[in-house]
Design a protein around this motif. Sequence first.
Motif, mmCIF file in Angstrom:
data_model
loop_
_atom_site.group_PDB
_atom_site.id
_atom_site.type_symbol
_atom_site.label_atom_id
_atom_site.label_comp_id
_atom_site.label_asym_id
_atom_site.label_seq_id
_atom_site.Cartn_x
_atom_site.Cartn_y
_atom_site.Cartn_z
ATOM 1 N N LEU A 79 0.903 -1.216 -0.134
ATOM 2 C CA LEU A 79 0.238 -0.113 -0.037
ATOM 3 C C LEU A 79 1.046 1.276 0.096
ATOM 4 C CD1 LEU A 79 -3.103 0.904 0.177
ATOM 5 C CD2 LEU A 79 -2.545 1.088 2.632
ATOM 6 N N ASP A 80 0.993 1.877 -1.160
ATOM 7 C CA ASP A 80 1.957 3.147 -1.259
ATOM 8 C C ASP A 80 0.890 4.287 -1.360
ATOM 9 O OD1 ASP A 80 1.188 2.802 -3.745
ATOM 10 O OD2 ASP A 80 3.207 2.888 -4.770
ATOM 11 N N GLN A 81 -0.378 4.315 -1.372
ATOM 12 C CA GLN A 81 -1.226 5.438 -1.327
ATOM 13 C C GLN A 81 -1.133 6.129 0.063
ATOM 14 O OE1 GLN A 81 -2.217 2.541 -2.747
ATOM 15 N NE2 GLN A 81 -2.732 3.112 -4.548
ATOM 16 N N THR A 82 -1.374 7.414 -0.021
ATOM 17 C CA THR A 82 -1.242 8.178 1.168
ATOM 18 C C THR A 82 -2.913 8.069 1.870
ATOM 19 O OG1 THR A 82 -2.253 10.249 0.140
ATOM 20 C CG2 THR A 82 0.365 9.845 0.261
ATOM 21 N N VAL A 83 -2.764 8.583 2.910
ATOM 22 C CA VAL A 83 -3.942 8.395 3.807
ATOM 23 C C VAL A 83 -5.125 9.409 2.917
ATOM 24 C CG1 VAL A 83 -5.239 9.223 5.865
ATOM 25 C CG2 VAL A 83 -3.161 8.095 6.121
ATOM 26 N N GLU A 84 -4.683 10.611 2.504
ATOM 27 C CA GLU A 84 -5.610 11.588 1.898
ATOM 28 C C GLU A 84 -5.994 10.893 0.634
ATOM 29 O OE1 GLU A 84 -2.555 12.288 2.998
ATOM 30 O OE2 GLU A 84 -3.285 13.567 4.731
ATOM 31 N N GLU A 85 -5.456 10.062 -0.032
ATOM 32 C CA GLU A 85 -5.686 9.518 -1.433
ATOM 33 C C GLU A 85 -6.505 8.281 -0.929
ATOM 34 O OE1 GLU A 85 -1.916 10.035 -4.240
ATOM 35 O OE2 GLU A 85 -2.028 8.212 -2.744
ATOM 36 N N ILE A 86 -6.473 7.553 -0.110
ATOM 37 C CA ILE A 86 -7.552 6.505 0.488
ATOM 38 C C ILE A 86 -8.783 7.141 0.681
ATOM 39 C CG2 ILE A 86 -7.912 4.620 2.001
ATOM 40 C CD1 ILE A 86 -4.970 3.978 2.024
ATOM 41 N N GLU A 87 -8.928 8.246 1.513
ATOM 42 C CA GLU A 87 -10.004 8.966 2.273
ATOM 43 C C GLU A 87 -10.866 9.332 0.990
ATOM 44 O OE1 GLU A 87 -8.605 11.363 5.242
ATOM 45 O OE2 GLU A 87 -8.955 9.786 6.739
ATOM 46 N N VAL A 88 -10.168 9.722 -0.031
ATOM 47 C CA VAL A 88 -10.844 10.328 -1.351
ATOM 48 C C VAL A 88 -11.654 9.179 -1.899
ATOM 49 C CG1 VAL A 88 -10.659 10.983 -3.508
ATOM 50 C CG2 VAL A 88 -9.415 12.249 -1.843
ATOM 51 N N ASP A 89 -11.134 7.706 -1.840
ATOM 52 C CA ASP A 89 -11.856 6.677 -2.064
ATOM 53 C C ASP A 89 -13.084 6.202 -1.407
ATOM 54 O OD1 ASP A 89 -9.917 6.261 -4.336
ATOM 55 O OD2 ASP A 89 -8.878 4.800 -3.463
ATOM 56 N N TYR A 180 -10.358 -19.410 24.690
ATOM 57 C CA TYR A 180 -10.232 -19.698 26.355
ATOM 58 C C TYR A 180 -8.486 -19.551 26.581
ATOM 59 C CZ TYR A 180 -14.714 -21.990 26.239
ATOM 60 O OH TYR A 180 -15.961 -22.215 26.263
ATOM 61 N N GLY A 181 -8.102 -18.466 26.710
ATOM 62 C CA GLY A 181 -6.825 -17.931 26.956
ATOM 63 C C GLY A 181 -6.326 -16.595 26.731
ATOM 64 N N SER A 182 -5.517 -16.257 25.794
ATOM 65 C CA SER A 182 -5.266 -14.985 25.432
ATOM 66 C C SER A 182 -5.253 -14.641 23.919
ATOM 67 C CB SER A 182 -3.770 -14.607 26.084
ATOM 68 O OG SER A 182 -2.655 -15.617 25.242
ATOM 69 N N THR A 183 -5.190 -13.273 23.779
ATOM 70 C CA THR A 183 -5.071 -12.561 22.393
ATOM 71 C C THR A 183 -3.995 -11.612 22.325
ATOM 72 O OG1 THR A 183 -6.630 -10.929 22.504
ATOM 73 C CG2 THR A 183 -7.691 -13.032 22.282
ATOM 74 N N LYS A 184 -3.387 -11.395 21.201
ATOM 75 C CA LYS A 184 -2.182 -10.175 20.756
ATOM 76 C C LYS A 184 -2.693 -9.913 19.602
ATOM 77 C CE LYS A 184 2.523 -9.600 20.426
ATOM 78 N NZ LYS A 184 3.980 -10.113 20.498
ATOM 79 N N VAL A 185 -2.720 -8.407 19.534
ATOM 80 C CA VAL A 185 -2.932 -7.605 18.356
ATOM 81 C C VAL A 185 -1.819 -6.877 18.058
ATOM 82 C CG1 VAL A 185 -4.371 -6.150 16.810
ATOM 83 C CG2 VAL A 185 -5.493 -7.681 18.418
ATOM 84 N N GLU A 186 -1.008 -6.789 16.743
ATOM 85 C CA GLU A 186 0.212 -5.856 16.831
ATOM 86 C C GLU A 186 -0.188 -5.196 15.395
ATOM 87 O OE1 GLU A 186 4.991 -6.094 16.823
ATOM 88 O OE2 GLU A 186 3.787 -7.737 17.048
ATOM 89 N N ILE A 187 -0.320 -3.743 15.463
ATOM 90 C CA ILE A 187 -0.607 -3.321 14.179
ATOM 91 C C ILE A 187 0.879 -2.529 13.927
ATOM 92 C CG2 ILE A 187 -1.964 -1.281 12.839
ATOM 93 C CD1 ILE A 187 -3.382 -3.816 13.794
ATOM 94 N N LYS A 188 1.404 -2.727 12.709
ATOM 95 C CA LYS A 188 2.464 -2.085 12.395
ATOM 96 C C LYS A 188 2.539 -1.045 11.216
ATOM 97 C CE LYS A 188 5.565 -6.034 13.727
ATOM 98 N NZ LYS A 188 6.629 -7.052 13.198
ATOM 99 N N GLY A 189 1.408 -1.122 10.580
ATOM 100 C CA GLY A 189 1.164 -0.112 9.383
ATOM 101 C C GLY A 189 -0.179 -0.503 9.030
ATOM 102 N N GLY A 190 -0.370 0.320 7.614
ATOM 103 C CA GLY A 190 -1.790 -0.055 6.985
ATOM 104 C C GLY A 190 -2.660 0.863 7.225
ATOM 105 N N TYR A 191 -3.964 0.730 6.533
ATOM 106 C CA TYR A 191 -5.239 1.576 6.786
ATOM 107 C C TYR A 191 -6.274 0.747 7.136
ATOM 108 C CZ TYR A 191 -8.554 5.329 5.668
ATOM 109 O OH TYR A 191 -9.404 6.335 5.861
#
Length: 204
Positions: A79-89, A180-191
């Motif tokens: 994903l090489d679009q900017t946030v602004e370009e995606i939001e226009v979409d 029945y246990g644990s969760t883990k979420v890791e966000i490193k990038g993206g939209y």
Amino acid sequence: GGYEGHIEGQTTIEVTKGKVNKNIYGGGYAGEVEKTEVKIEEAEGSYGEIEIKGSVFGGGEGLTARVSESTKVQIKLNLDQTVEEIEVDTESRTTTSGESACEVSLREGYSYIDGSVYGGGDIGQIGIGEINTSSNNATISKGGRSEVVVENGYIGGSVFGGGSGIPKEETYRLEMGTIYGSTKVEIKGGYIETNVYGGGTQSR
């Protein structure tokens, strides 16, 4: 995973190209597996080669589609679009996730997941346990673990460490989509179009 048959070991799904009209499940439809790994990863330098119209689950679909140990979901779409370009979409087409009323265009030039991403299952469970309906407490006999790593890419819904837990036609039961246990979420990038949760949609 299998339709009803159990798998004594790990399932691995790798998506590097193509179009999926509905969902992807690391687990089975009704059968049990021990571990799952789902990798949605686009080749370096490629764009727009993966289209997933539904959601991605680390776990299974049905109530008996348990993952007894662990799940891992990894998302890496270029994903090489900017946030602004995606939001226009976000002005010309409705997403299929059911969670967002925004309008988004038929995206050209980058891959996407229209729905949500879950570390857990649809209504399948992770780990082994039992919920006491009178006390609303859970007893865990074998702890499970779900993990989601988003490195990059467009996700039209939300990201959940847990499961969905929303029945399609079945009567709702407390154990649907439970971890029945644990969760883990890791966000490193993206939209991500909506939200990020450590837990599930309607599940425990």
